[in-house]
Design an enzyme around this catalytic site. Sequence first.
Site, PDB file in Angstrom:
ATOM      1  CG  HIS A  73      -2.087  -0.917   1.102  1.00 48.17           C
ATOM      2  ND1 HIS A  73      -3.127  -0.937   2.002  1.00 48.17           N
ATOM      3  CD2 HIS A  73      -2.385  -1.846   0.154  1.00 48.17           C
ATOM      4  CE1 HIS A  73      -4.018  -1.843   1.625  1.00 48.17           C
ATOM      5  NE2 HIS A  73      -3.592  -2.406   0.520  1.00 48.17           N
ATOM      6  CD  GLU A  75      -1.840   4.597   3.311  1.00 46.54           C
ATOM      7  OE1 GLU A  75      -1.559   3.685   2.485  1.00 46.54           O
ATOM      8  OE2 GLU A  75      -3.011   4.896   3.581  1.00 46.54           O
ATOM      9  CB  CYS A 110      -6.421  -0.092   4.772  1.00 53.68           C
ATOM     10  SG  CYS A 110      -4.739  -0.709   4.923  1.00 53.68           S
ATOM     11  CB  CYS A 120      -1.901   1.725   6.091  1.00 57.25           C
ATOM     12  SG  CYS A 120      -1.340   0.969   4.551  1.00 57.25           S
TER      13      CYS A 120
HETATM   14 ZN   LIG Z   1      -3.245   0.346   3.545  1.00 52.67          ZN
END
Ligand SMILES: [Zn+2]
Length: 184
Positions: A73, A75, A110, A120
């Site tokens: 992801h 981040e 998330c 994250c």
């Molecule tokens: Zn995430």
Amino acid sequence: MCIQQGPPGSSSDESFNPIAPLDHEAYMRLALSEAHESPPKPSNFRVGAVLVDEGSNKVLATGYTLELPGNTHAEQCCLQKFAQSHDLPEERVGEVLPENTVIYTTMEPCGLRLSGNLPCVERIIRAREGGKGGISKVYLGVKEPEKFVGENKGRTKLGEHGIECIHVPGLEEQILNVATAGHE
Ligand SMILES: [Zn+2]
């Protein structure tokens, strides 16, 4: 033969940051341009993120969905890249994050991942360990759409750990268009 060089310590163009301090919309646009780099897929949102030292107005790292190997992801990529630049694993990134670190992300971090990977939100909270405070603020462009995992409780959880979530308005439509390219 003589190669012309600037005086030691002269600033290079690479370190020049055209974004003014606390220009949240400009940083969010930078995060959006990162999101554009992410490959369109039916099972992912294309998200971009920028890790910023708000104290010195310096970009520490950028990232986007699936930038690094694995199901990564945005981040997560920021944190991994900044940790790697200090020869550390992501788990220890908190040791090297400057005091007033913030992260801009086009979409709410998330709080749950169906893949079983660490969400994250947990990564951002973990980055507070072992250092000068870690990430103190999350600037987000839009709330996570509830398509894949239902309502995101991430913001509440971040708040419980003293991490402020701030919505940066104005780019929602563009962010969602980029995020859902590749979806049915
Ligand atoms: Zn995430």
